[in-house]
Design an enzyme around this catalytic site. Structure first.
Site, PDB file in Angstrom:
ATOM      1  N   CYS A   1       0.839  -1.199   0.000  1.00 57.08           N
ATOM      2  CA  CYS A   1       0.000   0.000   0.000  1.00 57.08           C
ATOM      3  C   CYS A   1       0.880   1.257   0.000  1.00 57.08           C
ATOM      4  CB  CYS A   1      -0.913   0.013   1.217  1.00 57.08           C
ATOM      5  SG  CYS A   1      -1.958   1.495   1.311  1.00 57.08           S
TER       6      CYS A   1
ATOM      7  N   GLY B   1      -2.151  -5.770 -11.443  1.00 57.64           N
ATOM      8  CA  GLY B   1      -1.907  -4.524 -12.146  1.00 57.64           C
ATOM      9  C   GLY B   1      -2.427  -4.555 -13.572  1.00 57.64           C
ATOM     10  N   ASP B   2      -3.209  -3.534 -13.939  1.00 53.27           N
ATOM     11  CA  ASP B   2      -3.672  -3.311 -15.311  1.00 53.27           C
ATOM     12  C   ASP B   2      -4.541  -4.432 -15.859  1.00 53.27           C
ATOM     13  OD1 ASP B   2      -2.275  -0.969 -15.174  1.00 53.27           O
ATOM     14  OD2 ASP B   2      -0.705  -1.538 -16.608  1.00 53.27           O
TER      15      ASP B   2
END
Length: 338
Positions: A111, A212-213
């Protein structure tokens, strides 16, 4: 009720491996990965679901934090609760409280929120591999194979540093690792580095989940192929489209009907409900209607607005939860143009 061994994340990963496909994972999202949303995505081919990150220090010391941060039921499985912690004591105390109700725990090492980093939580742990290994070892020493523990990490600018990190955590006994292919300072607008995720997968023997993505089922298969990972995690993509892993290009209307029902049945703060619905309808309704949705200030007002503009079925109605396209009321069709 005792947890079913088949709901162990490791068992799920192995099952998906036999099915020759990646594991589909709904990642932890601050505020948004609460019980109604977790149950919704399970209807749409998600294999493993995470809770939002819960701060161990607050959880073990504050009854109100426990009441507001964690709720579950018998359908909420496989469930991994993600924990924000920076010491063994708080981590074990929290796990002692929740372990009968979860299928695994995840230690957040990724985070990038500045407040968390200042507290030595989240991405701050990426420079403290010995501490992370100590926490993982403590959990495995106490619970062994009875509890799965995962670490969710980001990559370093120097991939060798990340490889050293994951090898140390693997040696400490971690069961699997999730890798977000950005550093803690990389903007979300910059592309995810899948080559680094691939290098990490090749460096360890435990399962690795790529993060991610991922915004579609096509993305999930491509990412799994490019990285060699055992599964793919989505967060922002699944927030906008809870049915993405089931192959829907946009959130189906049936998902919106189901989410209305789950949120009102279990209870969800109004602004969270409003935000979820707004995310699901982005690009599917006109800007005028989107602005109207965002302007509502109460649950009753929002429900009346939905009923005035759309055919919103309830669970007792025929066809509840099955429609794909936005179901406008006939007298509102003229506002449907985006």
């Amino acid at each position: 009720m005792a947890r079913n061994p088949e709901d162990s994340p490791l068992a799920v990963i192995e099952r998906c491996r036999r099915e020759n496909r990646p594991v589909f994972v709904a990642g932890p999202m601050v505020r948004y990965s609460k019980l109604p949303f977790r149950e919704l995505v399970r209807d749409y081919k998600v294999d493993i679901v995470y809770s939002p990150m819960i701060l161990a220090r607050e959880f073990v010391r504050n009854h109100n934090a426990r009441a507001s941060d964690f709720s579950t039921n018998h359908r909420d499985r496989p469930l991994i609760v993600q924990i924000g912690a920076n010491n063994v004591t708080d981590l074990l105390r929290m796990i002692d409280m929740i372990h009968p109700y979860v299928d695994g725990v995840g230690l957040n090492c990724g985070c990038p929120i500045k407040d968390q980093v200042r507290e030595g939580i989240g991405a701050a742990l990426m420079s403290k591999k010995e501490l992370v290994a100590e926490m993982v070892h403590a959990v495995k020493e106490k619970y062994g194979s009875k509890l799965v523990i995962e670490t969710k990490i980001r990559v370093h600018h120097d991939i060798q540093e990340t490889i050293e990190f994951v090898k140390m955590v693997e040696a400490a006994g971690v069961d699997f690792i999730t890798v977000h292919g950005r550093t803690k300072n990389t903007r979300s607008s910059e592309p995810c580095n899948f080559e680094k995720i691939k290098a990490i997968k090749e460096a360890v023997s435990v399962p690795v989940i790529a993060n991610g993505d991922c915004r579609s089922l096509e993305d999930a298969f491509r990412i799994a192929k490019d990285t060699g990972c055992d599964g793919v995690m989505a967060a922002r993509g699944i927030l906008n489209n809870p049915a993405m892993f089931a192959g829907y290009e946009k959130a189906p209307w049936g998902a919106i009907e189901k989410f209305w029902n789950l949120s009102t049945a279990y209870g969800l703060p109004f602004r969270l409900l409003q935000h979820h619905l707004g995310c699901m309808l982005v690009g599917q309704i006109s800007k005028q209607l989107q602005n109207e949705l965002n302007s509502k200030s109460s649950l009753l007002e929002l429900m009346d607005w939905f009923d005035a503009n759309f055919e919103l079925k309830r669970p007792t109605d025929t066809g509840f939860g099955t429609a794909v396209a936005v179901q406008y009321r006939q007298n509102r069709q003229k506002q449907a143009h985006i």
